[in-house]
Design an enzyme around this catalytic site. Structure first.
Site, PDB file in Angstrom:
ATOM      1  N   ASP A 120      38.435  34.338  32.460  1.00 21.97           N
ATOM      2  CA  ASP A 120      38.878  34.899  33.750  1.00 21.97           C
ATOM      3  C   ASP A 120      40.214  35.728  33.608  1.00 21.97           C
ATOM      4  OD1 ASP A 120      36.489  33.732  35.119  1.00 21.97           O
ATOM      5  OD2 ASP A 120      37.484  32.116  35.763  1.00 21.97           O
ATOM      6  N   ASP A 139      31.868  37.317  37.833  1.00 20.36           N
ATOM      7  CA  ASP A 139      32.018  36.513  38.985  1.00 20.36           C
ATOM      8  C   ASP A 139      31.828  37.387  40.149  1.00 20.36           C
ATOM      9  OD1 ASP A 139      32.597  34.319  37.471  1.00 20.36           O
ATOM     10  OD2 ASP A 139      34.733  34.621  37.729  1.00 20.36           O
TER      11      ASP A 139
END
Length: 177
Positions: A120, A139
């Site tokens: 991330d 995401d």
């Protein structure tokens, strides 16, 4: 099943490639590949490396190899379910939304298989307030796909094919009277 959902597969492939390319760019090109690595882009957006060992909102944290592979299996089954849904879905916009979910899921699954965690890096914030967790392209694709499906399920009411033709016939007959 009439024909393959080409738009859904295209969305899945495009988002999978964009996700993996962005993660490569962050970790290999920009060298943001450890937990202290961050780069301020704007006053409200940073690139910050996070090794996510869980799923959304930090849930189901995989602290060992067994839990890691259970997460891979669980998310793989979900991705398979999304693929089956996409193959059966007649509406193009839903096929594309499902393709977003599928492409994002596959990008995160690949990370978890290769690395043991999901990369991330996108960190939006307002001062010290962080309205979102650090996330990635996968995401975002999953979120957008789910939101499109949710909004269309709640707000868009397509008439069944027979009702549409009956409504058109009554308009045409009333115009001839």
């Amino acid at each position: 099943m009439s024909r393959l959902p080409a738009a859904g597969f295209a969305a899945a492939a495009l988002l999978f490639v964009a996700d993996q390319a962005s993660k490569y760019g962050i970790t290999q090109v920009l060298r943001l590949d450890d937990l202290t690595a961050a780069r301020e882009i704007t006053p409200f957006f940073n690139l910050q490396f996070v090794a996510n060992h869980g799923v959304s909102l930090g849930l189901l944290h995989a602290s060992n190899d067994t839990s890691r592979w259970l997460l891979v299996a669980m998310t793989g089954l979900i991705a398979l379910g999304v693929l089956v849904w996409m193959l059966r879905e007649p509406k193009r916009i839903e096929q594309i939304a499902l393709g977003c979910v599928l492409g994002g899921a596959l990008g995160n699954i690949l990370d978890r298989v290769r690395l043991g965690y999901v990369v991330d890096f996108a960190d939006f914030h307002i001062g010290t307030w962080q309205p979102f967790l650090v996330f990635n392209v996968a995401d975002a694709a999953i979120t957008v796909g789910v939101l499109v499906l949710f909004v269309r399920a709640l707000l868009v009411r397509d008439k069944p094919r027979g009702e549409r033709h009956a409504a058109q016939d009554s308009v045409e007959t009333s115009g001839n009277a």
